[in-house]
Design an enzyme around this catalytic site. Structure first.
Site, short mmCIF file in Angstrom:
data_model
loop_
_atom_site.label_atom_id
_atom_site.label_comp_id
_atom_site.label_asym_id
_atom_site.label_seq_id
_atom_site.Cartn_x
_atom_site.Cartn_y
_atom_site.Cartn_z
N GLY A 15 -21.11 36.07 -33.27
CA GLY A 15 -19.79 36.67 -32.65
C GLY A 15 -20.84 37.76 -31.23
O GLY A 15 -21.44 37.38 -30.26
N CYS A 16 -20.52 38.98 -31.13
CA CYS A 16 -20.82 39.82 -30.04
C CYS A 16 -22.07 40.72 -29.32
O CYS A 16 -22.57 40.86 -29.12
CB CYS A 16 -19.75 41.19 -30.06
N ALA A 17 -22.75 40.34 -31.33
CA ALA A 17 -23.97 40.10 -31.53
C ALA A 17 -24.73 39.40 -30.92
O ALA A 17 -26.26 39.58 -31.34
CB ALA A 17 -24.55 40.98 -32.88
N ALA A 18 -24.82 38.56 -29.92
CA ALA A 18 -25.61 37.29 -30.22
C ALA A 18 -26.54 38.05 -29.26
O ALA A 18 -27.56 37.08 -29.02
CB ALA A 18 -24.60 36.10 -30.00
#
Length: 213
Positions: free
Chosen positions: A137-140
């Site tokens: 998700g946004c941490a990728a």
């Protein structure tokens, strides 16, 4: 030490404004008990417009996972190359100079990975290492930078290319009507980004990597 070069970013041509998003929410969820709260949350995100790969009327129809995944692959192969070439240019490199490709996405799936397609289609060396990252998700993006840093720190002469391709509009589900889902429908959009991490700053031919960080 590894150097993160200036990224390249591209957004699709179809635009949904904040006012259009709010109007859609009012129409589609008019009987939802938490609609007033959802509208306030969407309005307070600060997102004034979003870019999506298909017109909103088409996006709101759900033709099934297989069709949507085919759209993902088609759009990714259409939009990724230009962004990759710009990122390589920002780093002063060619495709043949890249030793590792990291591709991050959680909004579509291809097998083989898009890394294999890029190697076969965009001029990268056959021995280029591949690291597809999904489901973060946004941490990728941060995870990809960390992995590129580790790779280039271990091999200072190496270069890594990071590509992030997210088409969040393809994940819209008409039957998902929780508060979080409505907020996501009004927050996320589509884009492709890429950046190179070089093993070290290089000064050659008048080009300075530190100017592109």
């Amino acid at each position: 030490m590894p150097v993160l070069c200036r990224p390249a970013v591209a957004v699709p041509e179809h635009i949904v404004t904040l006012d259009e998003t709010l109007d859609l929410a009012r129409r589609m969820y008019r009987d939802h008990p938490q609609l007033p709260l959802a509208l306030r949350l969407i309005e307070n995100t600060g997102v004034r417009k979003r870019h999506i790969i298909r017109p909103i009327e088409e996006t709101l129809r759900h033709p099934g996972f297989e069709t949507r995944n085919s759209i993902y692959a088609e759009e990714a192969k259409s939009r990724v190359p230009a962004v990759v070439h710009r990122a390589l240019g920002n780093a002063g490199l060619d495709a043949g100079d890249i030793d590792l490709i990291i591709y991050v996405s959680c909004t579509g799936f291809t097998m083989p990975s898009m890394t294999a397609w890029m190697i076969n289609s965009l001029g990268f060396r056959p021995d280029t290492r591949q690291l597809p990252i999904a489901q973060l998700g946004c941490a990728a993006g941060a995870a990809a930078i960390n992995r590129a840093h580790d790779f280039c720190a271990a091999q200072p002469a190496a270069n890594a290319l990071i590509v992030a391709c997210e088409f969040c509009s393809l994940c819209y589900q008409p039957t998902d009507d929780s508060l979080g889902d409505i907020l996501c429908d009004g927050l996320f959009a589509d884009a492709v980004g890429a950046a190179v991490v070089r093993g070290k700053a290089v000064r050659a031919y008048g080009w300075n990597a530190t100017q592109h960080t």
